[in-house]
Design a protein around this motif. Structure first.
Motif, mmCIF file in Angstrom:
data_model
loop_
_atom_site.group_PDB
_atom_site.id
_atom_site.type_symbol
_atom_site.label_atom_id
_atom_site.label_comp_id
_atom_site.label_asym_id
_atom_site.label_seq_id
_atom_site.Cartn_x
_atom_site.Cartn_y
_atom_site.Cartn_z
ATOM 1 N N ASN A 103 0.824 -1.204 0.000
ATOM 2 C CA ASN A 103 0.000 0.000 0.000
ATOM 3 C C ASN A 103 0.866 1.267 0.000
ATOM 4 O O ASN A 103 0.451 2.315 -0.494
ATOM 5 C CB ASN A 103 -0.966 0.015 1.183
ATOM 6 N N LYS A 104 2.099 1.178 0.515
ATOM 7 C CA LYS A 104 3.009 2.331 0.479
ATOM 8 C C LYS A 104 3.490 2.595 -0.948
ATOM 9 O O LYS A 104 3.730 3.752 -1.324
ATOM 10 C CB LYS A 104 4.192 2.099 1.412
ATOM 11 N N SER A 161 1.586 1.982 -3.563
ATOM 12 C CA SER A 161 0.420 2.596 -4.196
ATOM 13 C C SER A 161 0.319 4.073 -3.843
ATOM 14 O O SER A 161 -0.014 4.915 -4.693
ATOM 15 C CB SER A 161 -0.857 1.861 -3.756
ATOM 16 N N LYS A 162 0.609 4.410 -2.591
ATOM 17 C CA LYS A 162 0.560 5.815 -2.169
ATOM 18 C C LYS A 162 1.623 6.645 -2.879
ATOM 19 O O LYS A 162 1.391 7.795 -3.243
ATOM 20 C CB LYS A 162 0.735 5.911 -0.656
ATOM 21 N N ILE A 176 0.526 7.623 -6.453
ATOM 22 C CA ILE A 176 -0.452 8.708 -6.597
ATOM 23 C C ILE A 176 0.004 9.989 -5.894
ATOM 24 O O ILE A 176 -0.763 10.944 -5.779
ATOM 25 C CB ILE A 176 -1.839 8.272 -6.082
ATOM 26 N N GLY A 177 1.246 9.987 -5.418
ATOM 27 C CA GLY A 177 1.809 11.201 -4.857
ATOM 28 C C GLY A 177 1.527 11.450 -3.396
ATOM 29 O O GLY A 177 1.818 12.531 -2.883
ATOM 30 N N GLU A 178 0.983 10.455 -2.692
ATOM 31 C CA GLU A 178 0.692 10.630 -1.270
ATOM 32 C C GLU A 178 1.874 10.245 -0.394
ATOM 33 O O GLU A 178 1.827 10.399 0.814
ATOM 34 C CB GLU A 178 -0.531 9.793 -0.866
ATOM 35 N N ARG A 179 2.918 9.717 -0.987
ATOM 36 C CA ARG A 179 4.107 9.312 -0.241
ATOM 37 C C ARG A 179 5.319 9.504 -1.142
ATOM 38 O O ARG A 179 5.222 9.290 -2.352
ATOM 39 C CB ARG A 179 3.999 7.849 0.195
ATOM 40 N N GLN A 180 6.433 9.903 -0.572
ATOM 41 C CA GLN A 180 7.678 10.020 -1.318
ATOM 42 C C GLN A 180 8.596 8.848 -0.980
ATOM 43 O O GLN A 180 8.608 8.370 0.145
ATOM 44 C CB GLN A 180 8.386 11.343 -0.990
ATOM 45 N N THR A 211 -7.948 2.538 8.166
ATOM 46 C CA THR A 211 -7.078 3.665 7.852
ATOM 47 C C THR A 211 -6.509 3.581 6.445
ATOM 48 O O THR A 211 -5.991 4.556 5.929
ATOM 49 C CB THR A 211 -5.905 3.722 8.835
ATOM 50 N N GLU A 214 -4.055 1.543 5.959
ATOM 51 C CA GLU A 214 -2.772 0.909 6.250
ATOM 52 C C GLU A 214 -2.972 -0.591 6.476
ATOM 53 O O GLU A 214 -3.940 -1.007 7.105
ATOM 54 C CB GLU A 214 -2.147 1.525 7.501
#
Length: 214
Positions: free
Chosen positions: A37-38, A40-41, A44-48, A103, A105
């Motif tokens: 899931n990290k 995937s984030k 889409i720009g929700e995690r670097q 969440t 997560e």
């Protein structure tokens, strides 16, 4: 000096190369040692990506393009399962485990380790973080609890349960009464007891384990 440092803010290059290689995001997650899931984030720009993740990703993609990849096929660990995390700030909607807000997560656990505490299938097991001090010293704010949602009926007194009253989640000891109501107990002696009658409370599941950082 990190030769891939300039790519950290823009993981698109990693995903372009991943797509071109025909490999899956779960394989990249396995290479980096992080939850899928990290990945995937990040897409889409929700995690670097962290610097070391960028480096490992490019090294792996380089090996694929050179025909030297030792991970030619992704073989998931049959003992590994993913458990979702309950969004503790919310109640349960319709009151079934399918309505439990999460969440987003997920956390990987050993299936055989989980069976030390419950035989419930992974989709009925959830995690939640300790919050507040009402259950201290039994549950600390930094603890993680494992919740078995296959257990939804309070038949034995003084067990610890995850529950929802309205749109708020709680972890408390519950003691059933002869009149059908339930006493809600806190382990912190400074927090007064409460009670709930039929319809006032939804049971999420029983807390079957407390995981504490050392």
């Amino acid at each position: 000096m990190d030769p891939y440092g300039h790519l950290r803010p823009v993981p698109a290059d990693i995903f372009r190369r991943l797509d071109a290689s025909g490999r899956k995001q779960r394989e990249l997650a396995s290479v980096l040692g992080i939850d899928e899931n990290k990945i995937s984030k990040a897409k889409i720009g929700e995690r670097q990506f962290q610097a070391q993740e960028v480096l490992k990703a490019h090294e792996w993609l380089n090996s694929i393009e050179a025909g030297e990849d030792v991970r030619a096929s992704y073989e998931p660990d049959p003992d590994e399962v993913e458990i979702q995390e309950w969004h503790f700030a919310y109640g349960m909607g319709g009151g079934t485990y399918l309505d439990i807000p999460v969440t987003g997560e997920t956390h990987k656990f050993s299936r055989s380790w989980l069976r030390r505490f419950t035989n419930a299938p992974p989709e009925k097991i959830f995690l939640a973080s300790g919050t507040g001090d009402s259950m201290m010293p039994t549950i600390l704010e930094t603890d993680v609890v494992i919740i078995d949602t296959s257990e939804r009926e309070v038949r034995v007194g003084d067990k610890i349960w995850a529950l929802a009253i309205g749109e708020v989640g709680y972890i408390k000891r519950l003691r059933p009464r002869a009149d059908g109501s339930v006493t809600i107990l806190s382990d912190n002696p400074n927090v007064p007891d409460d009670s709930a009658s039929d319809g006032e409370m939804s049971i999420v599941g029983r807390v079957v384990a407390i995981v504490r950082k050392t």
